[in-house]
Design a protein around this motif. Structure first.
Motif, PDB file in Angstrom:
ATOM      1  N   ALA A   1     -12.902  -6.730   6.727  1.00 36.61           N
ATOM      2  CA  ALA A   1     -13.468  -8.147   7.054  1.00 36.61           C
ATOM      3  C   ALA A   1     -13.219  -8.806   5.335  1.00 36.61           C
ATOM      4  O   ALA A   1     -13.699  -8.143   4.710  1.00 36.61           O
ATOM      5  CB  ALA A   1     -13.932  -9.054   7.286  1.00 36.61           C
ATOM      6  N   ALA A   2     -12.074  -8.995   5.110  1.00 34.12           N
ATOM      7  CA  ALA A   2     -11.923  -9.803   3.771  1.00 34.12           C
ATOM      8  C   ALA A   2     -13.114 -10.898   3.967  1.00 34.12           C
ATOM      9  O   ALA A   2     -12.463 -12.499   4.276  1.00 34.12           O
ATOM     10  CB  ALA A   2     -10.307 -10.217   3.618  1.00 34.12           C
TER      11      ALA A   2
ATOM     12  N   VAL B   1      -9.446  -7.514   8.955  1.00 28.55           N
ATOM     13  CA  VAL B   1      -9.312  -8.655   9.106  1.00 28.55           C
ATOM     14  C   VAL B   1      -8.895  -9.514   7.579  1.00 28.55           C
ATOM     15  O   VAL B   1      -9.564  -9.974   6.675  1.00 28.55           O
ATOM     16  CB  VAL B   1     -10.331  -9.202  10.022  1.00 28.55           C
ATOM     17  CG1 VAL B   1     -10.163 -10.886  10.728  1.00 28.55           C
ATOM     18  CG2 VAL B   1     -10.425  -7.564  11.234  1.00 28.55           C
ATOM     19  N   ILE B   2      -8.058 -10.813   8.264  1.00 30.60           N
ATOM     20  CA  ILE B   2      -7.385 -11.951   7.807  1.00 30.60           C
ATOM     21  C   ILE B   2      -7.910 -13.030   7.884  1.00 30.60           C
ATOM     22  O   ILE B   2      -7.137 -13.408   8.879  1.00 30.60           O
ATOM     23  CB  ILE B   2      -6.189 -11.718   6.575  1.00 30.60           C
ATOM     24  CG1 ILE B   2      -5.779 -10.411   6.308  1.00 30.60           C
ATOM     25  CG2 ILE B   2      -5.990 -13.212   5.814  1.00 30.60           C
ATOM     26  CD1 ILE B   2      -6.222  -9.700   4.618  1.00 30.60           C
ATOM     27  N   GLY B   3      -8.259 -13.424   7.322  1.00 28.21           N
ATOM     28  CA  GLY B   3      -9.108 -15.321   7.778  1.00 28.21           C
ATOM     29  C   GLY B   3      -8.157 -15.887   7.590  1.00 28.21           C
ATOM     30  O   GLY B   3      -6.641 -16.130   6.951  1.00 28.21           O
TER      31      GLY B   3
ATOM     32  N   GLY C   1     -11.267 -19.033   6.380  1.00 22.87           N
ATOM     33  CA  GLY C   1     -11.440 -17.633   6.413  1.00 22.87           C
ATOM     34  C   GLY C   1     -11.590 -17.348   7.767  1.00 22.87           C
ATOM     35  O   GLY C   1     -10.907 -17.479   8.775  1.00 22.87           O
ATOM     36  N   ILE C   2     -12.469 -15.547   7.636  1.00 21.20           N
ATOM     37  CA  ILE C   2     -13.440 -15.506   8.512  1.00 21.20           C
ATOM     38  C   ILE C   2     -13.600 -16.460   9.486  1.00 21.20           C
ATOM     39  O   ILE C   2     -15.250 -16.341   8.878  1.00 21.20           O
ATOM     40  CB  ILE C   2     -13.374 -13.950   8.691  1.00 21.20           C
ATOM     41  CG1 ILE C   2     -11.942 -13.126   7.853  1.00 21.20           C
ATOM     42  CG2 ILE C   2     -13.084 -13.494   9.565  1.00 21.20           C
ATOM     43  CD1 ILE C   2     -12.508 -12.030   7.119  1.00 21.20           C
TER      44      ILE C   2
ATOM     45  N   THR D   1     -17.479  -5.685   5.071  1.00 24.65           N
ATOM     46  CA  THR D   1     -16.731  -6.571   4.565  1.00 24.65           C
ATOM     47  C   THR D   1     -16.097  -6.221   3.061  1.00 24.65           C
ATOM     48  O   THR D   1     -16.683  -5.476   1.965  1.00 24.65           O
ATOM     49  CB  THR D   1     -17.383  -7.951   4.420  1.00 24.65           C
ATOM     50  OG1 THR D   1     -18.400  -8.027   3.700  1.00 24.65           O
ATOM     51  CG2 THR D   1     -17.752  -8.526   5.721  1.00 24.65           C
ATOM     52  N   VAL D   2     -14.923  -6.656   2.413  1.00 28.84           N
ATOM     53  CA  VAL D   2     -14.399  -6.177   1.837  1.00 28.84           C
ATOM     54  C   VAL D   2     -14.126  -7.593   0.362  1.00 28.84           C
ATOM     55  O   VAL D   2     -13.586  -8.414   1.168  1.00 28.84           O
ATOM     56  CB  VAL D   2     -12.830  -5.289   1.014  1.00 28.84           C
ATOM     57  CG1 VAL D   2     -13.892  -3.635   1.557  1.00 28.84           C
ATOM     58  CG2 VAL D   2     -12.482  -5.614   1.819  1.00 28.84           C
TER      59      VAL D   2
END
Length: 246
Positions: A172-173, A192-194, A199-200, A211-212
């Motif tokens: 997840a970003a 995964v981009i929110g 966001g997410i 997460t990154v």
């Protein structure tokens, strides 16, 4: 039938498997890529209709038709299993992008363009509260909609769970994550981009493996979704080609 607007999107539609009914070209438009479009259309037996530019302005949805609009068959949406099979048939580890409620069509188009460039196997979006393929998306993608499979799912969390069952790690970003370039993003991966504003979602984030974040030192605290996507997708691409010794 759907409208395909702009020179690059029309060229890629003609190159691909999309059925094209007719192409409308602005009177007097004969330069550069318009010549190429006309030649390709004639080779494929597609009807070419010359119309006043004002006519194209009236029917254009992207407001950037560049003197050409094609009428083609509806865009094909893919099932999740089809995307996984694409990776399997290529003998590659799955590389999938999950967009959590990206509603801006320009962002979706731009992300599809980057997805094509880095060799991603497909994009997953929710059926509700998400941009779909439109002339604006096709134009922003520069024709990448013809090559990047898009899958609509009822529930993003359930889709993530299925991908994890298939051995795919989900990243997840998120600004609370570890610097993206310090993480191993090789192997089967989903990014995964929110959404642009929120966001997410909590449930989606909770179902990701890790997460990154993209470190930032400026006063603005976030990046445009398509820009953030490009940075992360190219990191996956970089790590993959380095792993192959390219």
């Amino acid at each position: 039938m759907v409208k395909i607007e702009g020179r690059n999107p029309v060229i890629e539609a003609l190159r691909g498997e999309r059925s094209i009914d007719k192409i409308m070209v602005a009177n007097g438009a004969k330069e550069g890529s318009i010549k190429k479009i006309i030649a390709m259309a004639k080779d494929k037996g597609v009807v070419i209709q010359y119309v006043d530019r004002k006519k194209l302005d009236e029917i254009s949805e992207s407001h950037s038709h560049q003197g050409v609009i094609a009428m083609g068959s509806d865009y094909k949406y893919y099932e999740l299993d089809e995307i996984l099979n694409i990776a399997k048939e290529k003998g590659e580890d799955p590389f999938i992008i999950i967009l959590d409620e990206i509603t801006d069509p320009h962002n979706l188009g731009s992300i599809m363009r980057t997805a094509d460039a880095v060799g991603a196997h497909g994009i997953i979006v929710p059926k509700r509260r998400s941009a779909s393929i439109t002339p604006v998306v096709a134009k922003a993608s520069a024709g990448a909609v013809e090559y990047v499979p898009l899958c609509k799912v009822t529930n993003v969390v359930n889709a993530i769970k299925k991908l994890k069952q298939e051995g795919i790690w989900i990243a997840a970003a998120d600004m609370q994550g570890e610097n993206y370039y310090k993480k191993d993003l090789t192997g089967p991966i989903g990014i995964v981009i929110g959404s642009e504003g929120f966001g997410i979602s909590r449930l989606v984030k909770e179902n990701c493996d890790f997460t990154v974040k993209i470190p930032m030192v400026g006063k603005v605290t976030s990046l445009n979704a398509s820009v953030a996507s490009s940075i992360l997708l190219y990191e996956v691409f970089k790590q993959r080609i380095e792993g192959k010794g390219v």
